[in-house]
Design a protein around this motif. Structure first.
Motif, PDB file in Angstrom:
ATOM      1  N   LYS A 145      14.262  14.553  10.915  1.00 53.60           N
ATOM      2  CA  LYS A 145      15.341  14.692   9.937  1.00 53.60           C
ATOM      3  C   LYS A 145      14.851  14.842   8.495  1.00 53.60           C
ATOM      4  CE  LYS A 145      18.813  12.043  12.562  1.00 53.60           C
ATOM      5  NZ  LYS A 145      19.976  12.939  12.434  1.00 53.60           N
ATOM      6  N   ALA A 146      13.719  14.216   8.170  1.00 51.47           N
ATOM      7  CA  ALA A 146      13.288  14.108   6.775  1.00 51.47           C
ATOM      8  C   ALA A 146      12.414  15.274   6.336  1.00 51.47           C
ATOM      9  CB  ALA A 146      12.514  12.806   6.576  1.00 51.47           C
ATOM     10  N   LYS A 147      12.360  15.457   5.014  1.00 49.45           N
ATOM     11  CA  LYS A 147      11.434  16.438   4.450  1.00 49.45           C
ATOM     12  C   LYS A 147       9.993  15.981   4.666  1.00 49.45           C
ATOM     13  CE  LYS A 147      10.908  16.741  -0.092  1.00 49.45           C
ATOM     14  NZ  LYS A 147      11.174  17.120  -1.517  1.00 49.45           N
ATOM     15  N   LYS A 148       9.775  14.671   4.471  1.00 49.85           N
ATOM     16  CA  LYS A 148       8.433  14.107   4.585  1.00 49.85           C
ATOM     17  C   LYS A 148       8.558  12.632   4.957  1.00 49.85           C
ATOM     18  CE  LYS A 148       3.861  14.148   3.377  1.00 49.85           C
ATOM     19  NZ  LYS A 148       2.818  15.147   3.645  1.00 49.85           N
ATOM     20  N   VAL A 149       7.666  12.155   5.816  1.00 49.62           N
ATOM     21  CA  VAL A 149       7.624  10.731   6.151  1.00 49.62           C
ATOM     22  C   VAL A 149       6.218  10.204   5.899  1.00 49.62           C
ATOM     23  CG1 VAL A 149       7.846   8.987   7.960  1.00 49.62           C
ATOM     24  CG2 VAL A 149       9.447  10.910   7.900  1.00 49.62           C
ATOM     25  N   TYR A 150       6.137   9.176   5.070  1.00 51.16           N
ATOM     26  CA  TYR A 150       4.894   8.443   4.849  1.00 51.16           C
ATOM     27  C   TYR A 150       5.003   7.135   5.643  1.00 51.16           C
ATOM     28  CZ  TYR A 150       4.109  11.505   0.817  1.00 51.16           C
ATOM     29  OH  TYR A 150       3.932  12.595  -0.003  1.00 51.16           O
ATOM     30  N   ALA A 151       4.073   6.911   6.572  1.00 52.18           N
ATOM     31  CA  ALA A 151       4.090   5.675   7.366  1.00 52.18           C
ATOM     32  C   ALA A 151       2.909   4.809   6.928  1.00 52.18           C
ATOM     33  CB  ALA A 151       4.004   5.996   8.847  1.00 52.18           C
ATOM     34  N   ILE A 152       3.207   3.573   6.549  1.00 46.72           N
ATOM     35  CA  ILE A 152       2.178   2.642   6.080  1.00 46.72           C
ATOM     36  C   ILE A 152       1.875   1.646   7.195  1.00 46.72           C
ATOM     37  CG2 ILE A 152       1.573   0.941   4.326  1.00 46.72           C
ATOM     38  CD1 ILE A 152       3.736   2.278   2.535  1.00 46.72           C
ATOM     39  N   GLU A 153       0.643   1.653   7.691  1.00 44.30           N
ATOM     40  CA  GLU A 153       0.264   0.800   8.818  1.00 44.30           C
ATOM     41  C   GLU A 153      -1.033   0.057   8.502  1.00 44.30           C
ATOM     42  OE1 GLU A 153       0.097  -1.490  11.577  1.00 44.30           O
ATOM     43  OE2 GLU A 153       1.812  -0.129  11.809  1.00 44.30           O
ATOM     44  N   LEU A 154      -1.004  -1.253   8.732  1.00 39.19           N
ATOM     45  CA  LEU A 154      -2.162  -2.100   8.448  1.00 39.19           C
ATOM     46  C   LEU A 154      -3.132  -2.179   9.628  1.00 39.19           C
ATOM     47  CD1 LEU A 154      -3.637  -4.222   6.682  1.00 39.19           C
ATOM     48  CD2 LEU A 154      -2.014  -5.932   7.546  1.00 39.19           C
ATOM     49  N   ASP A 155      -2.617  -2.154  10.849  1.00 41.08           N
ATOM     50  CA  ASP A 155      -3.423  -2.388  12.048  1.00 41.08           C
ATOM     51  C   ASP A 155      -4.306  -1.173  12.376  1.00 41.08           C
ATOM     52  OD1 ASP A 155      -4.496  -3.072  14.488  1.00 41.08           O
ATOM     53  OD2 ASP A 155      -2.582  -3.589  15.430  1.00 41.08           O
ATOM     54  N   SER A 156      -5.609  -1.365  12.290  1.00 33.29           N
ATOM     55  CA  SER A 156      -6.558  -0.276  12.568  1.00 33.29           C
ATOM     56  C   SER A 156      -6.407   0.277  13.981  1.00 33.29           C
ATOM     57  CB  SER A 156      -8.002  -0.773  12.379  1.00 33.29           C
ATOM     58  OG  SER A 156      -8.202  -1.219  11.062  1.00 33.29           O
ATOM     59  N   ASP A 157      -6.010  -0.570  14.929  1.00 34.15           N
ATOM     60  CA  ASP A 157      -5.883  -0.126  16.322  1.00 34.15           C
ATOM     61  C   ASP A 157      -4.743   0.874  16.510  1.00 34.15           C
ATOM     62  OD1 ASP A 157      -8.005  -1.717  17.068  1.00 34.15           O
ATOM     63  OD2 ASP A 157      -6.756  -3.392  17.733  1.00 34.15           O
ATOM     64  N   LEU A 158      -3.773   0.871  15.589  1.00 31.74           N
ATOM     65  CA  LEU A 158      -2.626   1.775  15.712  1.00 31.74           C
ATOM     66  C   LEU A 158      -2.867   3.140  15.055  1.00 31.74           C
ATOM     67  CD1 LEU A 158       0.314  -0.726  15.131  1.00 31.74           C
ATOM     68  CD2 LEU A 158      -0.155   0.536  17.231  1.00 31.74           C
ATOM     69  N   ILE A 159      -3.862   3.232  14.199  1.00 37.71           N
ATOM     70  CA  ILE A 159      -4.089   4.476  13.459  1.00 37.71           C
ATOM     71  C   ILE A 159      -4.381   5.654  14.397  1.00 37.71           C
ATOM     72  CG2 ILE A 159      -5.488   5.618  11.693  1.00 37.71           C
ATOM     73  CD1 ILE A 159      -3.504   3.417  10.669  1.00 37.71           C
ATOM     74  N   PRO A 160      -5.333   5.524  15.338  1.00 37.30           N
ATOM     75  CA  PRO A 160      -5.578   6.664  16.240  1.00 37.30           C
ATOM     76  C   PRO A 160      -4.394   6.981  17.151  1.00 37.30           C
ATOM     77  CG  PRO A 160      -6.877   4.743  16.904  1.00 37.30           C
ATOM     78  CD  PRO A 160      -6.287   4.424  15.576  1.00 37.30           C
ATOM     79  N   ILE A 161      -3.619   5.966  17.519  1.00 36.91           N
ATOM     80  CA  ILE A 161      -2.441   6.187  18.375  1.00 36.91           C
ATOM     81  C   ILE A 161      -1.401   7.003  17.617  1.00 36.91           C
ATOM     82  CG2 ILE A 161      -0.542   5.067  19.619  1.00 36.91           C
ATOM     83  CD1 ILE A 161      -2.386   2.664  20.083  1.00 36.91           C
ATOM     84  N   GLU A 215       8.057   4.578   5.630  1.00 33.93           N
ATOM     85  CA  GLU A 215       8.236   3.608   6.708  1.00 33.93           C
ATOM     86  C   GLU A 215       7.093   2.600   6.647  1.00 33.93           C
ATOM     87  OE1 GLU A 215       8.714   3.244  11.579  1.00 33.93           O
ATOM     88  OE2 GLU A 215       7.885   5.079  10.710  1.00 33.93           O
ATOM     89  N   ILE A 216       7.442   1.330   6.706  1.00 31.78           N
ATOM     90  CA  ILE A 216       6.435   0.266   6.716  1.00 31.78           C
ATOM     91  C   ILE A 216       6.349  -0.295   8.137  1.00 31.78           C
ATOM     92  CG2 ILE A 216       5.861  -2.037   5.861  1.00 31.78           C
ATOM     93  CD1 ILE A 216       7.273  -1.305   3.250  1.00 31.78           C
ATOM     94  N   GLY A 217       5.136  -0.332   8.684  1.00 33.76           N
ATOM     95  CA  GLY A 217       4.932  -0.864  10.026  1.00 33.76           C
ATOM     96  C   GLY A 217       5.501   0.033  11.104  1.00 33.76           C
ATOM     97  N   PRO A 218       4.975   1.252  11.282  1.00 34.63           N
ATOM     98  CA  PRO A 218       5.543   2.178  12.258  1.00 34.63           C
ATOM     99  C   PRO A 218       5.275   1.842  13.721  1.00 34.63           C
ATOM    100  CG  PRO A 218       3.582   3.122  11.239  1.00 34.63           C
ATOM    101  CD  PRO A 218       3.887   1.854  10.493  1.00 34.63           C
ATOM    102  N   GLY A 219       4.387   0.874  13.982  1.00 37.56           N
ATOM    103  CA  GLY A 219       4.094   0.545  15.380  1.00 37.56           C
ATOM    104  C   GLY A 219       3.434   1.716  16.077  1.00 37.56           C
ATOM    105  N   VAL A 220       4.008   2.136  17.209  1.00 36.68           N
ATOM    106  CA  VAL A 220       3.454   3.298  17.925  1.00 36.68           C
ATOM    107  C   VAL A 220       4.202   4.584  17.567  1.00 36.68           C
ATOM    108  CG1 VAL A 220       2.475   1.978  19.838  1.00 36.68           C
ATOM    109  CG2 VAL A 220       4.852   2.783  19.979  1.00 36.68           C
ATOM    110  N   GLY A 221       5.107   4.507  16.592  1.00 36.22           N
ATOM    111  CA  GLY A 221       5.704   5.722  16.048  1.00 36.22           C
ATOM    112  C   GLY A 221       7.014   6.170  16.663  1.00 36.22           C
TER     113      GLY A 221
END
Length: 278
Positions: free
Chosen positions: A64-80, A49-55
């Motif tokens: 549903k998935a075996k594995k989800v990789y979420a790619i996020e650029l915004d540092s403020d969203l990482i801890p959220i 997933e590219i740009g997961p926002g707040v998830g």
């Protein structure tokens, strides 16, 4: 029906939207579920997933998935994202720019890989171009993008929307329009409508060409100035006049036509004829 989770999370963390990152978070639950269902994710699938926002979408994919990789650029969203999705052991967060990620490192040897994303408008075309031209092992891309860009992707020859992006995507993929999405489905509201598309990667490109780089070069040059005839547009190839005359003749294409009138098959034929003579 609104998805209160998105608004709740934004409020809970006091998150401030970034205009420069083109952030518009989905709050319409019906759209969210249409994206998830049309992506047809199963427990055998690895999802990027590219740009997961707040998830909010991420959470549904993780179920549903075996594995989800979420790619996020915004540092403020990482801890959220880390906090809100900590219950899932099949979640991996990648804090990077999707335009600089090596997708092969993420995919590894996985065979069932699907990309799902609500793409920021400003990076839609570069990301799609990178994913398709990079030869990555995706089964499908289910994406929500600006409606105008979606119409260009799905456009037929001899229409004003038809262009090099149409040919790029149609060369590699089957295209299914899932639904249109109004501005009221997001927070903050964008100024334009959106659309959800599913792009299914073809096993082999739609047309068989001898030189893919030349094919796309001819396509780009043909659309750089749409009102030009093919003859004038392709002068940039700097080939002898006699070579071009013979190539057009062999391809059975009138050089007075404009690029927007050619099908993928015709571009492929012209590309091969030019290659054979140059």
């Amino acid at each position: 029906m609104e998805n209160l989770l998105t608004k709740d999370i934004v409020e809970k963390y006091g998150f401030r939207f970034s205009k420069s990152l083109g952030q518009n978070f989905l709050i319409d639950n019906s759209v969210l579920m249409d994206i998830v269902n049309s992506a047809n994710v199963t427990e055998e699938d690895t999802v990027i997933e590219i740009g997961p926002g707040v998830g909010t979408l991420t959470r549904e994919l993780l179920k549903k998935a075996k594995k989800v990789y979420a790619i996020e650029l915004d540092s403020d969203l990482i801890p959220i994202l880390t906090e809100e999705l900590k219950e899932f052991d099949n979640f991996e967060l990648i804090h990077k720019d999707a335009l600089k990620v090596n997708f092969n490192e993420i995919i590894g040897g996985e065979k069932n890989v699907k990309l799902v994303a609500n793409l920021p408008y400003y990076v839609t075309t570069p990301i799609i171009s990178r994913l398709l031209n990079g030869g990555y092992n995706f089964d499908s891309l289910t994406i929500m993008i600006q409606k105008e860009v979606g119409e260009r992707i799905a456009a037929e020859p001899d229409t004003k929307e038809y262009g090099s992006l149409s040919i790029l995507v149609q060369y590699y993929c089957d295209i299914e329009v899932i639904r249109k999405v109004s501005p009221g489905s997001f927070v903050p509201r964008p100024k334009v409508d959106s659309i959800v598309l599913r792009l299914d990667k073809l096993k082999n490109p739609r047309v068989d060409v001898k030189d893919k780089d030349l094919f796309f070069k001819i396509v780009r040059n043909s659309f750089n100035m749409r009102r030009k005839t093919l003859w004038n547009a392709l002068k940039s190839l700097k080939l002898p006049k006699e070579t071009m005359e013979t190539a057009f003749s062999n391809a059975e294409i009138d050089p007075k036509r404009r690029g927007e009138t050619l099908s993928l098959a015709e571009f492929g034929r012209l590309s091969d004829c030019i290659l054979d003579l140059s």
